[in-house]
Design an enzyme around this catalytic site. Structure first.
Site, PDB file in Angstrom:
ATOM      1  N   LYS A 177       0.847  -1.190   0.000  1.00 15.18           N
ATOM      2  CA  LYS A 177       0.000   0.000   0.000  1.00 15.18           C
ATOM      3  C   LYS A 177       0.877   1.233   0.000  1.00 15.18           C
ATOM      4  CE  LYS A 177      -3.292   2.716   2.712  1.00 15.18           C
ATOM      5  NZ  LYS A 177      -4.076   2.857   3.965  1.00 15.18           N
ATOM      6  N   GLU A 227      -9.380  12.282  12.331  1.00 16.61           N
ATOM      7  CA  GLU A 227      -8.624  11.089  12.749  1.00 16.61           C
ATOM      8  C   GLU A 227      -7.688  11.344  13.915  1.00 16.61           C
ATOM      9  OE1 GLU A 227      -5.923   7.474  10.856  1.00 16.61           O
ATOM     10  OE2 GLU A 227      -6.560   9.145   9.593  1.00 16.61           O
TER      11      GLU A 227
END
Length: 423
Positions: A177, A227
């Site tokens: 990723k 977040e």
């Protein structure tokens, strides 16, 4: 030895940032704990309204507190020592100099060894959470009609080409990723009203993390992140990673369908699991117990649905500070990729700009080790007439360039709407 519990999870939450599950031991009020008088109606929204974007002023709001600071007693130096050591030394010196319950406030760059913008303020005003203040529902000042000049870096087609090239590398096994970002440079025809932009950010998503802190060189880092990287209160630790996203819809039925589809998306669930596994591995050496839900929930902001997991733990050693834990986690695969070193190198090769403070961390930490550190996303660096807005997307081997371009466009909207940019 760390005990890891896997609890079932699922459902929809308003935001991705619950308060720590375990309360701190009773004791005197300190910089990390707003007292009862700070819960008065209008206290938190009042601090939001009093922010003035001065070079020595900072604002930070979370689901647990609101801080407005002014003046600079001391700045955290940039030298060869680890960041937590520098911060601890700066706070200890401030305490010896007579600063009562000192804390640091500010931002740390994506490459936290290269740049920090942290300071011990001279004055700190505190209140409860914005989301708990009924007056936060009052409308923010309307956005001005500004003639914006917008320059994307890279151009959308070039961003898509970069995503496609990285997907080929992912399929070749080089990494699993990487998060690719892009930025918009916006120039206004008049001076910007940053306090009004902050008001719109805070009132639109009062359950998230709203911030405006000095970024050096007369610039301001301003944004509203959903977040939480990590918070610590006493021995209670909370991390709340987000990974896997889809834009909201104005149509209620379509909006619910998108949330449900996100919870079942193999691509997004894989992306999220990579982040959760990395945070579990990073926190385990520090924690006596660690609770990791088996499945994520979906959480919503005004612009996006996100997959989220609330990871809670109890520290084995209460001397480990929130900042030490945050630097052990940062950068997570949610903002960098995995393996981390390879993903960093790919980001440097593909992204045609320096991230600076974007995807670093912003927040506060006190001399007792408590603190809240948030992932620096949904943000911009601003000066008198310009904004540099950032957004990124997690690229895995199932990614499609058009989807990642759409995701970054949707993430831009949090800040562009607050700034009054209609594109």
């Amino acid at each position: 030895m760390t005990t890891v519990h896997h609890a079932p999870a699922g459902g929809v939450a308003e935001h991705a940032a619950p308060a720590p599950a375990a309360p701190a031991p009773a004791g005197p009020a300190d910089a990390s704990t707003p007292g009862p008088d700070h819960a008065a109606i209008g206290a938190a929204s009042g601090l939001l309204g009093q922010y003035r974007a001065a070079a020595d002023e900072a604002f930070f709001a979370s689901p647990t507190r609101t801080l407005l600071t002014a003046g600079v007693h001391a700045r955290v130096p940039q030298d060869g020592r680890p960041l937590p050591v520098r911060v601890a030394a700066t706070l200890a010196e401030a305490r010896r100099a007579g600063v009562e319950r000192p804390l640091v406030v500010g931002a740390v760059a994506f490459d936290h060894d290269s740049r920090v913008e942290l300071a011990v303020p001279e004055r700190v005003r505190r209140a409860g959470a914005l989301r708990d203040d009924p007056l936060i529902a009052l409308p923010a000042p309307p956005a001005e009609l500004i003639d914006w000049q917008v320059r994307p870096i890279p151009e959308p087609a070039a961003y898509g080409t970069g995503v496609a090239a990285v997907v080929e590398r992912l399929r070749g096994g080089e990494l699993s990723k990487v998060v690719l970002a892009r930025t918009l440079e916006l120039s206004a025809d008049r001076p910007l009203d940053l306090p009004a932009i902050l008001q719109r950010l805070g009132r639109r998503d009062p359950g998230g993390y709203t911030f405006a802190v000095p970024a050096g060189g007369g610039r301001t880092l301003i944004g509203a992140s959903p977040e939480l990287l990590l918070s610590r209160r006493g021995t209670a630790v909370l991390a709340n990673p987000l990974a896997g996203s889809v834009p909201r819809s104005a149509d209620l039925g379509e909006d619910v369908r998108r949330a449900a589809a996100l919870l079942e998306s193999p691509k997004d669930l894989h992306e999220h699991a990579v982040v959760v596994d990395a945070i579990r591995a990073a926190l385990a050496p520090y924690c006596r117990t660690l609770d990791v839900p088996a499945r994520p929930t979906v959480v919503r902001t005004a612009a996006m649905w996100h997959l989220a997991t609330s990871i809670t733990g109890e520290l084995a050693d209460p001397a480990v500070s929130a900042l030490e834990l945050a630097t052990a986690l940062h950068p997570t695969p949610a903002v960098c990729g995995t393996p981390t070193a390879v993903a960093r190198r790919v980001i440097g090769e593909v992204e045609p700009f320096d991230r600076g403070l974007y995807t670093g961390m912003v927040g506060w930490g006190d001399a007792d080790g408590d603190g809240e550190w948030v992932v620096t996303i949904r943000c911009a660096e601003a000066d008198e007439r310009t904004l540099r807005v950032y957004a990124g997307a997690g690229v895995v081997d199932r990614s499609r360039p058009e989807d990642e371009l759409a995701e970054t466009s949707a993430k831009f909207r949090t800040f562009l709407d607050a700034a009054g940019v209609s594109r």
